[in-house]
Design an enzyme around this catalytic site. Structure first.
Site, PDB file in Angstrom:
ATOM      1  N   ASN A  61      -2.279   6.498  -6.804  1.00  0.00           N
ATOM      2  CA  ASN A  61      -3.038   5.899  -7.904  1.00  0.00           C
ATOM      3  C   ASN A  61      -4.465   5.479  -7.588  1.00  0.00           C
ATOM      4  OD1 ASN A  61      -1.430   4.075  -6.401  1.00  0.00           O
ATOM      5  ND2 ASN A  61      -1.777   2.473  -7.898  1.00  0.00           N
ATOM      6  N   GLU A  69       4.759  -1.543   0.476  1.00  0.00           N
ATOM      7  CA  GLU A  69       4.069  -2.051  -0.719  1.00  0.00           C
ATOM      8  C   GLU A  69       4.611  -1.239  -1.883  1.00  0.00           C
ATOM      9  OE1 GLU A  69       1.917  -4.431  -1.390  1.00  0.00           O
ATOM     10  OE2 GLU A  69       1.676  -5.158   0.649  1.00  0.00           O
ATOM     11  N   CYS A  74       0.545  -0.826  -9.246  1.00  0.00           N
ATOM     12  CA  CYS A  74       1.687  -1.694  -8.935  1.00  0.00           C
ATOM     13  C   CYS A  74       1.527  -3.092  -9.489  1.00  0.00           C
ATOM     14  CB  CYS A  74       1.853  -1.766  -7.428  1.00  0.00           C
ATOM     15  SG  CYS A  74       0.340  -2.300  -6.596  1.00  0.00           S
ATOM     16  N   GLU A  89      -0.761  -7.363   2.758  1.00  0.00           N
ATOM     17  CA  GLU A  89      -1.944  -6.574   3.104  1.00  0.00           C
ATOM     18  C   GLU A  89      -3.223  -7.346   2.770  1.00  0.00           C
ATOM     19  OE1 GLU A  89      -1.508  -2.687   1.268  1.00  0.00           O
ATOM     20  OE2 GLU A  89      -0.129  -2.089   2.867  1.00  0.00           O
TER      21      GLU A  89
HETATM   22  P1  NAD Z   1       6.372   7.816  -4.343  1.00  0.00           P
HETATM   23  O1  NAD Z   1       7.313   6.843  -3.750  1.00  0.00           O
HETATM   24  O2  NAD Z   1       6.898   8.926  -5.154  1.00  0.00           O
HETATM   25  O3  NAD Z   1       5.495   8.514  -3.189  1.00  0.00           O
HETATM   26  C1  NAD Z   1       4.706   7.764  -2.305  1.00  0.00           C
HETATM   27  C2  NAD Z   1       4.416   8.587  -1.055  1.00  0.00           C
HETATM   28  O4  NAD Z   1       5.622   8.833  -0.354  1.00  0.00           O
HETATM   29  C3  NAD Z   1       3.814   9.951  -1.341  1.00  0.00           C
HETATM   30  O5  NAD Z   1       2.818  10.208  -0.361  1.00  0.00           O
HETATM   31  C4  NAD Z   1       4.992  10.896  -1.179  1.00  0.00           C
HETATM   32  O6  NAD Z   1       4.615  12.200  -0.855  1.00  0.00           O
HETATM   33  C5  NAD Z   1       5.741  10.225  -0.054  1.00  0.00           C
HETATM   34  N1  NAD Z   1       7.176  10.507   0.008  1.00  0.00           N
HETATM   35  C6  NAD Z   1       7.998  10.812  -1.002  1.00  0.00           C
HETATM   36  N2  NAD Z   1       9.280  10.937  -0.557  1.00  0.00           N
HETATM   37  C7  NAD Z   1       9.229  10.696   0.774  1.00  0.00           C
HETATM   38  C8  NAD Z   1      10.220  10.657   1.798  1.00  0.00           C
HETATM   39  N3  NAD Z   1      11.508  10.903   1.539  1.00  0.00           N
HETATM   40  N4  NAD Z   1       9.833  10.369   3.058  1.00  0.00           N
HETATM   41  C9  NAD Z   1       8.532  10.093   3.331  1.00  0.00           C
HETATM   42  N5  NAD Z   1       7.548  10.123   2.404  1.00  0.00           N
HETATM   43  C10 NAD Z   1       7.895  10.416   1.134  1.00  0.00           C
HETATM   44  O7  NAD Z   1       5.326   6.934  -5.158  1.00  0.00           O
HETATM   45  P2  NAD Z   1       4.119   7.426  -6.094  1.00  0.00           P
HETATM   46  O8  NAD Z   1       4.676   8.027  -7.332  1.00  0.00           O
HETATM   47  O9  NAD Z   1       3.139   8.195  -5.286  1.00  0.00           O
HETATM   48  O10 NAD Z   1       3.440   6.028  -6.418  1.00  0.00           O
HETATM   49  C11 NAD Z   1       3.866   5.184  -7.429  1.00  0.00           C
HETATM   50  C12 NAD Z   1       4.612   3.993  -6.871  1.00  0.00           C
HETATM   51  O11 NAD Z   1       3.827   3.336  -5.862  1.00  0.00           O
HETATM   52  C13 NAD Z   1       4.866   2.928  -7.927  1.00  0.00           C
HETATM   53  O12 NAD Z   1       6.175   2.447  -7.809  1.00  0.00           O
HETATM   54  C14 NAD Z   1       3.861   1.846  -7.579  1.00  0.00           C
HETATM   55  O13 NAD Z   1       4.198   0.573  -8.046  1.00  0.00           O
HETATM   56  C15 NAD Z   1       3.801   1.935  -6.098  1.00  0.00           C
HETATM   57  N6  NAD Z   1       2.564   1.346  -5.568  1.00  0.00           N
HETATM   58  C16 NAD Z   1       2.612   0.146  -4.921  1.00  0.00           C
HETATM   59  C17 NAD Z   1       1.449  -0.449  -4.456  1.00  0.00           C
HETATM   60  C18 NAD Z   1       1.462  -1.797  -3.775  1.00  0.00           C
HETATM   61  O14 NAD Z   1       0.469  -2.148  -3.137  1.00  0.00           O
HETATM   62  N7  NAD Z   1       2.533  -2.587  -3.902  1.00  0.00           N
HETATM   63  C19 NAD Z   1       0.223   0.202  -4.641  1.00  0.00           C
HETATM   64  C20 NAD Z   1       0.223   1.428  -5.302  1.00  0.00           C
HETATM   65  C21 NAD Z   1       1.390   1.999  -5.756  1.00  0.00           C
END
Ligand code: NAD
Length: 507
Positions: free
Chosen positions: A166, A263, A299, A476
């Protein structure tokens, strides 16, 4: 909306005719087996280009490069690393338009917002060294013996960093800085949907940093899992969804004893008391949704607004009118305030929530569909407001990660606190009242890691950001993050009596 962009402003100029390669050690490389995947412009649905899809073997090479680079990087010390951070900051500022344009093209986030993300990244590069210079160990008093006991911080070695889509450039840059300034080297993987700015950042790093300090790999689950399970990586930082976070904890545990910070998602409440001023609350709720930054795909975004019944009807009317003014369009069009969602898959997921809200009996006040004049190839959704929501509905309980907000009317203080806390998430919350007793008592009662009183959405760098409950593990943007990338060592010295210590020395 005015039509086509002039060539000089067209962000496609940063993609056309260009090869995007991963940074491994001192080389910009394709994946070893030549595998690539398409990255899509969510404003149109068109393919932008293809990028390398890293395999386990590519990640192994990246980790080797990071291992080779780490001792010298640690040896440089904070001040030596700071000089390189400052150079990186300047280089990033010089390439702001490129990085922001790549993000607008790749993620659908509005170009102006992505320019701000790049500015924040450069600022962070200048801030982290100052914070790191202030970090000290402790001496432990044991006065009776006069011995010396102290602690010191030491880097882990190689850190693996896996990121969400994002804030593509901002995450690729800022989410590795604590690890780096602490003396670790890094293997970083951006969100699978948004690889371009991280790859461009890799090119910049190659010009400035010693080889192997930062390694950028792109790809999906295979590359992510290879980072998590690599035996030489003892510290993993993850930003993403709760289901992936849980998998990562599990896979990390299967492959060793590792430090994992997470996170994760949010389902963030805004609580509006009867004395609140709607002139302030309505724009704050709009800002809290992060529509004009990333279409609510954040998030920390406000997604549940609990408004006291006395203000409820007026709030819904004014909030709907406010959301209706937002111009939705291509991310890189000068008139656009809010862009499309990141991918077709994610758009379908968000639309599934809109349908479930309708089916479960919530009132759709505004939105729920693309703007009538939008490109049918793009993944658009107007800001969407549901009223008449109750806490049993899916739209009230699950993270939607899009431009969708639910409004609840409340009468009873204890009930609203219970409802706000009744979800598995606990990331942010926003409280609106002039009564400081109520505001601070409520902040203490809410189960969330980051709380605003009469404010929303802003991150105040230097204060710890992170989640309670399933929203995460760790903090963080603060000293807590820096410490989390350092091992703590205790050193005990038995000091001999001076007469004993000087025995044999010439007098
Ligand atoms: P996602 O969990 O689908 O993917 C995140 C990352 O993990 C990507 O780089 C993906 O390629 C990788 N990934 C996916 N499966 C994996 C696995 N089995 N092993 C290792 N890596 C893997 O999340 P998204 O759709 O990219 O992002 C949206 C989510 O992120 C939302 O839930 C959002 O709230 C959260 N988010 C949290 C924060 C925070 O600071 N708390 C910030 C931004 C986004």
């Amino acid at each position: 909306m005015t039509d086509t962009l002039t060539t000089a402003l067209d962000p496609h100029r940063f993609v056309e005719g260009r090869d995007f390669r991963m940074l491994i050690g001192d080389r910009l490389v394709d994946s070893g087996d030549g595998a690539t995947y398409e990255t899509i412009d969510p404003s149109t649905g068109a393919v932008l280009t293809r990028v390398p899809q890293a395999s386990r073997a590519d990640v192994d090479l990246a980790v080797e490069a990071a291992l080779d680079a780490q001792p010298a990087w640690e040896e440089l010390g904070v001040r030596g690393r700071a000089v390189l951070f400052y150079r990186l900051a300047e280089a990033i500022e010089e390439r702001e338009e490129e990085l922001a344009s790549l993000d607008a093209l790749d993620s659908g986030n509005p170009l102006d917002a992505m320019r701000v993300d790049v500015k924040i990244s450069a600022q962070n590069l200048r801030d982290w060294p100052a914070l790191a210079l202030s970090l000290t160990g402790e001496t432990v008093p044991e006065a009776s013996k006069g011995n010396l006991h102290y602690t010191r911080y030491e880097p882990y070695g190689v850190v693996g960093r896996i990121l969400a889509f994002n804030h593509p450039a901002m995450f690729a840059i800022t989410r590795i800085l604590a690890a780096l300034i602490a003396g670790n080297t890094v293997v970083v993987k951006p969100g699978v949907q948004t690889p371009l700015s991280a790859l461009a950042f890799g090119e910049i790093c190659r010009e400035i940093l010693p080889p192997g300090v930062i390694n950028v790999v792109t790809g999906g689950v295979e590359a992510g899992d290879a980072i998590v399970t690599h035996p030489a990586i003892k510290r993993i930082g993850f930003t993403g969804s709760i289901p992936t976070g849980r998998k990562i904890q599990q896979r990390a545990a299967e492959s060793g004893v590792k430090h994992v910070s997470l996170e994760l998602g949010g389902k963030n409440a805004m609580i509006v008391f009867p004395d609140a001023d709607l002139d302030e609350v309505v724009p704050a709720a709009r800002k809290g949704m992060n529509l004009e930054v990333c279409q609510g795909q954040s998030c920390g975004s406000t997604s549940r607004v609990f408004v006291h019944r006395e203000l409820h009807n007026a709030f819904v009317e004014r909030f709907a009118a406010e959301l209706d003014t937002i111009r939705v369009g291509p991310a890189y069009h000068p008139d656009t305030q809010m862009g499309p969602l990141v991918s077709r898959e994610h758009h379908e997921r968000v639309m599934g929530y809109v349908e479930s809200g309708r089916a479960e009996g919530a009132t759709l006040v505004i939105g729920g569909e693309p703007p009538p004049d939008s490109d049918p190839g793009g993944y658009y959704l107007r800001p969407t407001l549901f009223d008449g929501v109750d806490m049993e509905m899916r739209i009230a309980r699950e993270e939607i990660f899009g431009p969708v907000v639910s409004v609840f009317a409340w009468d009873d203080y204890e009930s609203v606190i219970e409802e706000a806390n009744s979800v598995e998430y606990g990331l942010t919350a926003s409280i609106w009242t002039d009564n400081l007793h109520l505001a601070h008592k409520t902040a203490q009662r809410l189960q969330a890691g980051y709380i605003w009183i009469n404010d929303s959405t802003i991150h105040y760098w230097g204060t710890p950001f992170g989640g309670f409950k399933s929203s995460g593990v760790g903090r963080e943007e603060s000293t807590d993050e820096l410490k989390s990338y350092l091992e703590l060592k205790a050193i005990h010295t038995i000091l001999k009596d001076p007469s004993q210590a000087m025995r044999g020395m010439s007098q």
